[in-house]
Design a protein around this motif. Structure first.
Motif, PDB file in Angstrom:
ATOM      1  N   LEU A 181       0.842  -1.188   0.000  1.00 44.76           N
ATOM      2  CA  LEU A 181       0.000   0.000   0.000  1.00 44.76           C
ATOM      3  C   LEU A 181       0.876   1.236   0.000  1.00 44.76           C
ATOM      4  O   LEU A 181       1.869   1.312   0.721  1.00 44.76           O
ATOM      5  CB  LEU A 181      -0.902   0.023   1.242  1.00 44.76           C
ATOM      6  N   THR A 182       0.497   2.223  -0.801  1.00 45.80           N
ATOM      7  CA  THR A 182       1.220   3.486  -0.808  1.00 45.80           C
ATOM      8  C   THR A 182       0.219   4.630  -0.708  1.00 45.80           C
ATOM      9  O   THR A 182      -0.977   4.477  -0.987  1.00 45.80           O
ATOM     10  CB  THR A 182       2.052   3.677  -2.095  1.00 45.80           C
ATOM     11  N   GLY A 183       0.722   5.784  -0.308  1.00 46.42           N
ATOM     12  CA  GLY A 183      -0.067   7.006  -0.335  1.00 46.42           C
ATOM     13  C   GLY A 183      -1.353   6.914   0.469  1.00 46.42           C
ATOM     14  O   GLY A 183      -1.367   6.453   1.613  1.00 46.42           O
ATOM     15  N   ILE A 184      -2.439   7.309  -0.164  1.00 45.14           N
ATOM     16  CA  ILE A 184      -3.713   7.447   0.511  1.00 45.14           C
ATOM     17  C   ILE A 184      -4.274   6.114   0.988  1.00 45.14           C
ATOM     18  O   ILE A 184      -5.036   6.062   1.971  1.00 45.14           O
ATOM     19  CB  ILE A 184      -4.712   8.190  -0.423  1.00 45.14           C
ATOM     20  N   PHE A 185      -3.917   5.015   0.340  1.00 44.21           N
ATOM     21  CA  PHE A 185      -4.367   3.708   0.819  1.00 44.21           C
ATOM     22  C   PHE A 185      -3.730   3.361   2.159  1.00 44.21           C
ATOM     23  O   PHE A 185      -4.302   2.624   2.955  1.00 44.21           O
ATOM     24  CB  PHE A 185      -4.034   2.609  -0.193  1.00 44.21           C
ATOM     25  N   ARG A 186      -2.542   3.862   2.388  1.00 44.21           N
ATOM     26  CA  ARG A 186      -1.867   3.611   3.664  1.00 44.21           C
ATOM     27  C   ARG A 186      -2.346   4.548   4.760  1.00 44.21           C
ATOM     28  O   ARG A 186      -2.422   4.159   5.932  1.00 44.21           O
ATOM     29  CB  ARG A 186      -0.346   3.757   3.465  1.00 44.21           C
ATOM     30  N   THR A 187      -2.682   5.799   4.403  1.00 41.01           N
ATOM     31  CA  THR A 187      -2.973   6.807   5.418  1.00 41.01           C
ATOM     32  C   THR A 187      -4.447   7.011   5.698  1.00 41.01           C
ATOM     33  O   THR A 187      -4.807   7.540   6.749  1.00 41.01           O
ATOM     34  CB  THR A 187      -2.362   8.162   5.000  1.00 41.01           C
ATOM     35  N   ASP A 188      -5.334   6.608   4.764  1.00 44.66           N
ATOM     36  CA  ASP A 188      -6.758   6.898   4.907  1.00 44.66           C
ATOM     37  C   ASP A 188      -7.555   5.590   4.934  1.00 44.66           C
ATOM     38  O   ASP A 188      -7.712   4.932   3.893  1.00 44.66           O
ATOM     39  CB  ASP A 188      -7.239   7.790   3.759  1.00 44.66           C
ATOM     40  N   PRO A 189      -8.106   5.204   6.085  1.00 43.86           N
ATOM     41  CA  PRO A 189      -8.863   3.944   6.176  1.00 43.86           C
ATOM     42  C   PRO A 189     -10.083   3.907   5.263  1.00 43.86           C
ATOM     43  O   PRO A 189     -10.507   2.826   4.848  1.00 43.86           O
ATOM     44  CB  PRO A 189      -9.283   3.894   7.654  1.00 43.86           C
ATOM     45  N   ARG A 190     -10.652   5.050   4.941  1.00 38.06           N
ATOM     46  CA  ARG A 190     -11.838   5.063   4.079  1.00 38.06           C
ATOM     47  C   ARG A 190     -11.528   4.468   2.715  1.00 38.06           C
ATOM     48  O   ARG A 190     -12.326   3.706   2.159  1.00 38.06           O
ATOM     49  CB  ARG A 190     -12.377   6.489   3.924  1.00 38.06           C
ATOM     50  N   HIS A 191     -10.393   4.807   2.165  1.00 37.33           N
ATOM     51  CA  HIS A 191     -10.033   4.283   0.844  1.00 37.33           C
ATOM     52  C   HIS A 191      -9.680   2.803   0.922  1.00 37.33           C
ATOM     53  O   HIS A 191     -10.020   2.028   0.015  1.00 37.33           O
ATOM     54  CB  HIS A 191      -8.875   5.089   0.262  1.00 37.33           C
ATOM     55  N   ARG A 192      -9.019   2.388   2.000  1.00 40.78           N
ATOM     56  CA  ARG A 192      -8.746   0.955   2.173  1.00 40.78           C
ATOM     57  C   ARG A 192     -10.039   0.171   2.286  1.00 40.78           C
ATOM     58  O   ARG A 192     -10.202  -0.889   1.685  1.00 40.78           O
ATOM     59  CB  ARG A 192      -7.888   0.722   3.425  1.00 40.78           C
ATOM     60  N   ASN A 193     -10.974   0.707   3.066  1.00 41.15           N
ATOM     61  CA  ASN A 193     -12.244   0.009   3.259  1.00 41.15           C
ATOM     62  C   ASN A 193     -13.052  -0.063   1.964  1.00 41.15           C
ATOM     63  O   ASN A 193     -13.725  -1.072   1.698  1.00 41.15           O
ATOM     64  CB  ASN A 193     -13.059   0.695   4.356  1.00 41.15           C
ATOM     65  N   GLU A 194     -13.001   0.998   1.161  1.00 39.86           N
ATOM     66  CA  GLU A 194     -13.699   0.974  -0.120  1.00 39.86           C
ATOM     67  C   GLU A 194     -13.125  -0.125  -1.011  1.00 39.86           C
ATOM     68  O   GLU A 194     -13.865  -0.896  -1.644  1.00 39.86           O
ATOM     69  CB  GLU A 194     -13.588   2.325  -0.821  1.00 39.86           C
ATOM     70  N   LEU A 195     -11.806  -0.217  -1.052  1.00 42.73           N
ATOM     71  CA  LEU A 195     -11.157  -1.255  -1.855  1.00 42.73           C
ATOM     72  C   LEU A 195     -11.541  -2.643  -1.359  1.00 42.73           C
ATOM     73  O   LEU A 195     -11.917  -3.517  -2.156  1.00 42.73           O
ATOM     74  CB  LEU A 195      -9.637  -1.068  -1.797  1.00 42.73           C
ATOM     75  N   LEU A 196     -11.460  -2.864  -0.053  1.00 39.33           N
ATOM     76  CA  LEU A 196     -11.774  -4.184   0.492  1.00 39.33           C
ATOM     77  C   LEU A 196     -13.228  -4.551   0.259  1.00 39.33           C
ATOM     78  O   LEU A 196     -13.549  -5.730   0.036  1.00 39.33           O
ATOM     79  CB  LEU A 196     -11.441  -4.213   1.988  1.00 39.33           C
ATOM     80  N   ALA A 197     -14.115  -3.564   0.277  1.00 34.42           N
ATOM     81  CA  ALA A 197     -15.530  -3.840   0.009  1.00 34.42           C
ATOM     82  C   ALA A 197     -15.715  -4.359  -1.412  1.00 34.42           C
ATOM     83  O   ALA A 197     -16.497  -5.286  -1.657  1.00 34.42           O
ATOM     84  CB  ALA A 197     -16.363  -2.575   0.235  1.00 34.42           C
ATOM     85  N   HIS A 198     -14.991  -3.790  -2.361  1.00 33.62           N
ATOM     86  CA  HIS A 198     -15.064  -4.274  -3.744  1.00 33.62           C
ATOM     87  C   HIS A 198     -14.526  -5.700  -3.845  1.00 33.62           C
ATOM     88  O   HIS A 198     -15.097  -6.537  -4.558  1.00 33.62           O
ATOM     89  CB  HIS A 198     -14.264  -3.362  -4.669  1.00 33.62           C
ATOM     90  N   LEU A 199     -13.449  -5.984  -3.130  1.00 30.54           N
ATOM     91  CA  LEU A 199     -12.825  -7.291  -3.242  1.00 30.54           C
ATOM     92  C   LEU A 199     -13.642  -8.382  -2.541  1.00 30.54           C
ATOM     93  O   LEU A 199     -13.516  -9.555  -2.871  1.00 30.54           O
ATOM     94  CB  LEU A 199     -11.399  -7.250  -2.669  1.00 30.54           C
ATOM     95  N   ARG A 200     -14.453  -7.987  -1.554  1.00 29.25           N
ATOM     96  CA  ARG A 200     -15.288  -8.971  -0.867  1.00 29.25           C
ATOM     97  C   ARG A 200     -16.442  -9.449  -1.751  1.00 29.25           C
ATOM     98  O   ARG A 200     -16.959 -10.555  -1.565  1.00 29.25           O
ATOM     99  CB  ARG A 200     -15.861  -8.385   0.413  1.00 29.25           C
TER     100      ARG A 200
END
Length: 206
Positions: A181-200
Motif C-alpha cells: 500500500l502506498t499514499g492514501i491507501f496507507r494513510t486513509d482507512p476510508r479508501h482501504r475500506n472501499e477497496l476491500l468492500a469491492h474485493l469482498r
C-alpha cells in the motif's frame, strides 16, 4: 503523452538467452539425475525446456517503455481504479518451482490514468521472472507509483506455491497473501475500506 523512458528501472537483460546454451544445461541436468538424454522420450526435452523457460521468464526481457507505449492519459476524475482477479504464474527463485494465483491492483489517480490492458501487463512484467511473492507485490506497486504519481496504489496478491505443496510441509491448501500500500491507501482507512468492500464481492458474470 510520452512514455516515461529512462524513469522506470527494471532489472533484466536486453535479450533472451541462447536457446542452445539453455538446452545444453538441461541435457547436463538430466545426465546428473541419472537419466539418459538420448533415450526416445527425452531427446527433445532439453529444447522444449529451453523454449518454456524463455516464455515463463520473459519478464526479464520486457522493455517497460514499450509496455507503457504512451498509454497514459490525463483525466479530471480521481475516483478509485481497480483491476481485480488478474491471473499470474511465476517461478519461486528458491526452488525453481511455480507459484500462481491472482493479483488485485488499484490506484487513486492524481490527474493521470494508464490504459486498462497495461495493468495486467505490469503484473506479467514482474511475475514472469524468478521471484518471491513479497518482492513481486512491492515491485508492481512501485512501478505504478513511478509511472503515474497517483494519490495511492494498492496491490494485493494471493498465491499457491508448489514449493510448499509438493515438498517440505506439503500443505496443498495453503495460500499466501501479500499486499503493498502506498499514499492514501496507507494513510486513509476510508479508501482501504472501499477497496476491500469491492474485493469482498464475488466476481459477477459480464
Amino acid at each position: 503523452m510520452e512514455p516515461h523512458k529512462g524513469i522506470v528501472k527494471v532489472e533484466g537483460t536486453a535479450r533472451p538467452p541462447d536457446p542452445a546454451r539453455l538446452a545444453g544445461v538441461i541435457r547436463d541436468l538430466l545426465s546428473a539425475l541419472g537419466e539418459d538424454p538420448e533415450r526416445e522420450g527425452l531427446q527433445r526435452t532439453p529444447a522444449r525446456v529451453a523454449e518454456m523457460l524463455q516464455e515463463v521468464l520473459a519478464g526479464y526481457w520486457m522493455d517497460p517503455a514499450d509496455l507503457i507505449n504512451g498509454a497514459i492519459f490525463e483525466v479530471e476524475d480521481n475516483d478509485l481504479v481497480l483491476v481485480r482477479d488478474i491471473e499470474f504464474y511465476s517461478m519461486c527463485e528458491h526452488h525453481l518451482l511455480p507459484f500462481y494465483g491472482r493479483a488485485h491492483v488499484a490506484y487513486i489517480p492524481n490527474g493521470r490514468i494508464i490504459g486498462l490492458s497495461k495493468i495486467p501487463r505490469v503484473v506479467e512484467l514482474f511475475a514472469r521472472r524468478l521471484q518471491v511473492q513479497e518482492r513481486m507485490t512491492r515491485q508492481i506497486a512501485d512501478f505504478l507509483e513511478v509511472v503515474l504519481h497517483p494519490q495511492g496504489v494498492a496491490v494485493i496478491v494471493e498465491a499457491a506455491h508448489l514449493c510448499a505443496m509438493m515438498r517440505g510441509v506439503r500443505k496443498s491448501h495453503a495460500r499466501m497473501v501479500t499486499q503493498a500500500l502506498t499514499g492514501i491507501f496507507r494513510t486513509d482507512p476510508r479508501h482501504r475500506n472501499e477497496l476491500l468492500a469491492h474485493l469482498r464481492r464475488p466476481p459477477e458474470k459480464l
